[in-house]
Design a protein around this motif. Sequence first.
Motif, PDB file in Angstrom:
ATOM      1  N   ILE A 248      82.482  72.904  38.565  1.00  0.00           N
ATOM      2  CA  ILE A 248      83.440  73.941  38.178  1.00  0.00           C
ATOM      3  C   ILE A 248      84.772  73.817  38.912  1.00  0.00           C
ATOM      4  CG2 ILE A 248      83.848  76.445  38.213  1.00  0.00           C
ATOM      5  CD1 ILE A 248      80.837  76.778  37.627  1.00  0.00           C
ATOM      6  N   SER A 249      84.747  73.444  40.177  1.00  0.00           N
ATOM      7  CA  SER A 249      86.007  73.360  40.929  1.00  0.00           C
ATOM      8  C   SER A 249      86.957  72.331  40.329  1.00  0.00           C
ATOM      9  CB  SER A 249      85.728  73.033  42.403  1.00  0.00           C
ATOM     10  OG  SER A 249      85.156  71.749  42.534  1.00  0.00           O
ATOM     11  N   SER A 250      86.426  71.308  39.670  1.00  0.00           N
ATOM     12  CA  SER A 250      87.297  70.288  39.091  1.00  0.00           C
ATOM     13  C   SER A 250      88.017  70.780  37.838  1.00  0.00           C
ATOM     14  CB  SER A 250      86.502  69.017  38.762  1.00  0.00           C
ATOM     15  OG  SER A 250      85.518  69.271  37.783  1.00  0.00           O
ATOM     16  N   TYR A 251      87.587  71.938  37.300  1.00  0.00           N
ATOM     17  CA  TYR A 251      88.229  72.503  36.113  1.00  0.00           C
ATOM     18  C   TYR A 251      89.312  73.512  36.471  1.00  0.00           C
ATOM     19  CZ  TYR A 251      84.023  70.439  34.093  1.00  0.00           C
ATOM     20  OH  TYR A 251      83.013  69.575  33.746  1.00  0.00           O
ATOM     21  N   PHE A 252      89.506  73.756  37.763  1.00  0.00           N
ATOM     22  CA  PHE A 252      90.629  74.551  38.257  1.00  0.00           C
ATOM     23  C   PHE A 252      91.588  73.570  38.940  1.00  0.00           C
ATOM     24  CE2 PHE A 252      87.515  77.734  37.512  1.00  0.00           C
ATOM     25  CZ  PHE A 252      88.164  78.963  37.409  1.00  0.00           C
ATOM     26  N   LYS A 253      92.711  73.312  38.314  1.00  0.00           N
ATOM     27  CA  LYS A 253      93.583  72.217  38.754  1.00  0.00           C
ATOM     28  C   LYS A 253      93.942  72.311  40.228  1.00  0.00           C
ATOM     29  CE  LYS A 253      95.812  71.502  34.255  1.00  0.00           C
ATOM     30  NZ  LYS A 253      97.109  71.408  33.532  1.00  0.00           N
ATOM     31  N   GLU A 254      94.343  73.498  40.695  1.00  0.00           N
ATOM     32  CA  GLU A 254      94.811  73.625  42.070  1.00  0.00           C
ATOM     33  C   GLU A 254      93.656  73.586  43.064  1.00  0.00           C
ATOM     34  OE1 GLU A 254      94.678  77.941  40.566  1.00  0.00           O
ATOM     35  OE2 GLU A 254      94.189  75.911  39.896  1.00  0.00           O
ATOM     36  N   ILE A 255      92.503  74.136  42.672  1.00  0.00           N
ATOM     37  CA  ILE A 255      91.333  74.066  43.556  1.00  0.00           C
ATOM     38  C   ILE A 255      90.897  72.617  43.719  1.00  0.00           C
ATOM     39  CG2 ILE A 255      88.881  74.679  43.756  1.00  0.00           C
ATOM     40  CD1 ILE A 255      89.535  77.390  42.550  1.00  0.00           C
ATOM     41  N   PHE A 256      90.925  71.871  42.625  1.00  0.00           N
ATOM     42  CA  PHE A 256      90.551  70.455  42.684  1.00  0.00           C
ATOM     43  C   PHE A 256      91.488  69.674  43.612  1.00  0.00           C
ATOM     44  CE2 PHE A 256      90.776  66.100  40.844  1.00  0.00           C
ATOM     45  CZ  PHE A 256      89.478  65.710  41.160  1.00  0.00           C
ATOM     46  N   ARG A 257      92.781  69.995  43.534  1.00  0.00           N
ATOM     47  CA  ARG A 257      93.744  69.284  44.388  1.00  0.00           C
ATOM     48  C   ARG A 257      93.446  69.517  45.872  1.00  0.00           C
ATOM     49  NH1 ARG A 257      97.706  70.775  40.369  1.00  0.00           N
ATOM     50  NH2 ARG A 257      98.271  72.623  41.568  1.00  0.00           N
ATOM     51  N   PHE A 258      93.219  70.771  46.249  1.00  0.00           N
ATOM     52  CA  PHE A 258      92.968  71.074  47.661  1.00  0.00           C
ATOM     53  C   PHE A 258      91.589  70.624  48.112  1.00  0.00           C
ATOM     54  CE2 PHE A 258      96.577  73.977  47.105  1.00  0.00           C
ATOM     55  CZ  PHE A 258      97.254  73.784  48.303  1.00  0.00           C
ATOM     56  N   SER A 259      90.628  70.564  47.197  1.00  0.00           N
ATOM     57  CA  SER A 259      89.245  70.230  47.569  1.00  0.00           C
ATOM     58  C   SER A 259      89.129  68.824  48.153  1.00  0.00           C
ATOM     59  CB  SER A 259      88.326  70.369  46.361  1.00  0.00           C
ATOM     60  OG  SER A 259      88.585  69.355  45.401  1.00  0.00           O
ATOM     61  N   LYS A 260      90.092  67.978  47.850  1.00  0.00           N
ATOM     62  CA  LYS A 260      90.043  66.603  48.367  1.00  0.00           C
ATOM     63  C   LYS A 260      90.184  66.568  49.887  1.00  0.00           C
ATOM     64  CE  LYS A 260      92.006  64.796  44.059  1.00  0.00           C
ATOM     65  NZ  LYS A 260      93.166  64.158  43.409  1.00  0.00           N
ATOM     66  N   ASP A 261      90.682  67.660  50.463  1.00  0.00           N
ATOM     67  CA  ASP A 261      90.867  67.713  51.912  1.00  0.00           C
ATOM     68  C   ASP A 261      89.762  68.485  52.622  1.00  0.00           C
ATOM     69  OD1 ASP A 261      93.282  66.275  51.792  1.00  0.00           O
ATOM     70  OD2 ASP A 261      94.403  68.105  51.294  1.00  0.00           O
ATOM     71  N   CYS A 262      88.726  68.897  51.872  1.00  0.00           N
ATOM     72  CA  CYS A 262      87.607  69.609  52.507  1.00  0.00           C
ATOM     73  C   CYS A 262      86.828  68.664  53.429  1.00  0.00           C
ATOM     74  CB  CYS A 262      86.673  70.189  51.447  1.00  0.00           C
ATOM     75  SG  CYS A 262      87.376  71.579  50.531  1.00  0.00           S
ATOM     76  N   ARG A 263      86.238  69.237  54.473  1.00  0.00           N
ATOM     77  CA  ARG A 263      85.487  68.430  55.440  1.00  0.00           C
ATOM     78  C   ARG A 263      84.244  67.813  54.794  1.00  0.00           C
ATOM     79  NH1 ARG A 263      83.615  71.505  60.727  1.00  0.00           N
ATOM     80  NH2 ARG A 263      85.893  71.722  60.883  1.00  0.00           N
ATOM     81  N   PHE A 264      83.599  68.557  53.902  1.00  0.00           N
ATOM     82  CA  PHE A 264      82.363  68.068  53.289  1.00  0.00           C
ATOM     83  C   PHE A 264      82.587  67.743  51.814  1.00  0.00           C
ATOM     84  CE2 PHE A 264      81.049  71.143  56.613  1.00  0.00           C
ATOM     85  CZ  PHE A 264      80.439  70.247  57.477  1.00  0.00           C
ATOM     86  N   ASN A 265      82.011  66.616  51.392  1.00  0.00           N
ATOM     87  CA  ASN A 265      82.157  66.195  50.001  1.00  0.00           C
ATOM     88  C   ASN A 265      81.499  67.162  49.027  1.00  0.00           C
ATOM     89  OD1 ASN A 265      83.596  63.887  50.652  1.00  0.00           O
ATOM     90  ND2 ASN A 265      81.760  62.610  50.824  1.00  0.00           N
ATOM     91  N   ASN A 266      80.427  67.814  49.476  1.00  0.00           N
ATOM     92  CA  ASN A 266      79.707  68.733  48.592  1.00  0.00           C
ATOM     93  C   ASN A 266      80.069  70.191  48.850  1.00  0.00           C
ATOM     94  OD1 ASN A 266      78.522  68.924  51.092  1.00  0.00           O
ATOM     95  ND2 ASN A 266      76.397  68.951  50.327  1.00  0.00           N
ATOM     96  N   CYS A 267      81.270  70.415  49.333  1.00  0.00           N
ATOM     97  CA  CYS A 267      81.741  71.768  49.657  1.00  0.00           C
ATOM     98  C   CYS A 267      81.764  72.644  48.407  1.00  0.00           C
ATOM     99  CB  CYS A 267      83.143  71.690  50.261  1.00  0.00           C
ATOM    100  SG  CYS A 267      83.777  73.251  50.906  1.00  0.00           S
TER     101      CYS A 267
END
Length: 310
Positions: A248-267
């Motif tokens: 689901i996070s990949s379908y929110f453009k801005e959430i997907f952009r910031f998620s790349k900087d999360c500490r965990f890949n499965n965040c």
Amino acid sequence: MKGLVIKNTGSWYTVKTDDGNIVESKIKGNFRLKGIRSTNPVAVGDRVEIIRNQEGTAFINAIEDRRNYIIRKSQNLSKQSHILAANVDQAFLVVTVNYPQTSTTFIDRFLASAEAYSVPVTLVFNKTDLLSDEERHFQDMMMTLYDTVGYRCIAISAANGDGVDELLPLLHDRITLLSGNSGVGKSTLINRILPGVNLRTAEISDSHNTGMHTTTFSEMLQLPNGGYLIDTPGIKGFGTFNMEPEEISSYFKEIFRFSKDCRFNNCTHTHEPGCAVLKAVEDHYIAASRYQSYLSMLNDKDENKYREAY
């Protein structure tokens, strides 16, 4: 014989054949048994093959592969989906900040579903002629929000024609799905773009007035300068279908952009330490309304949740 499904009344399908004929068709009784978990296994926009029986009745017996579609959870059957349209180039989501108010959750769910199937969306803010100064300011804020996320926003008044000319070039030679809540003015907009279909759209509006939100009536209207406008009944809620939580996070453009900087890949972006998305929400780089929409979609595994009027 092959053709394009241009109208669906729930039991009959109008097919425009490749040689230009219009054929009223049914679907074979066993068609629903082929693993298509949908209230409408054939949708407007589908390319199909039709055959005739000895009595001359036409039946759809095959669907060509779809390049995309817009889908939502069926309002009456929680285990099934309802396909709004197939093989579209884009969608216009008609929204209103009042008369009635379209919720941001509804908008975000539609946008996320469109992202899942690679359908570009333009947000059409209608009824600008009815807005107070305060409501117009709120509309401006909403348009700024979605424009910043990456969606084209256009303000119009279908009633008096303001802004509609800005839509016309976007429709040229394209198949466009028109969707939105009941009462946002889709029929009025169609009348403005295609004045000759007023009786057809009044009929759909009548069904809205009697609360028939679950009708499957939809139709492709041919545009004089090329392309089609797909008119669909107004919808009350938009339940997402077949989305895994981790997608689901990949379908929110801005959430997907910031998620790349999360500490965990499965965040999951709900509680984890080092979550760049939570930090972005805290710092107002991600709108709180968008993040709340994301959380509501994570909770869609609750089968009854989609029934609410988002």
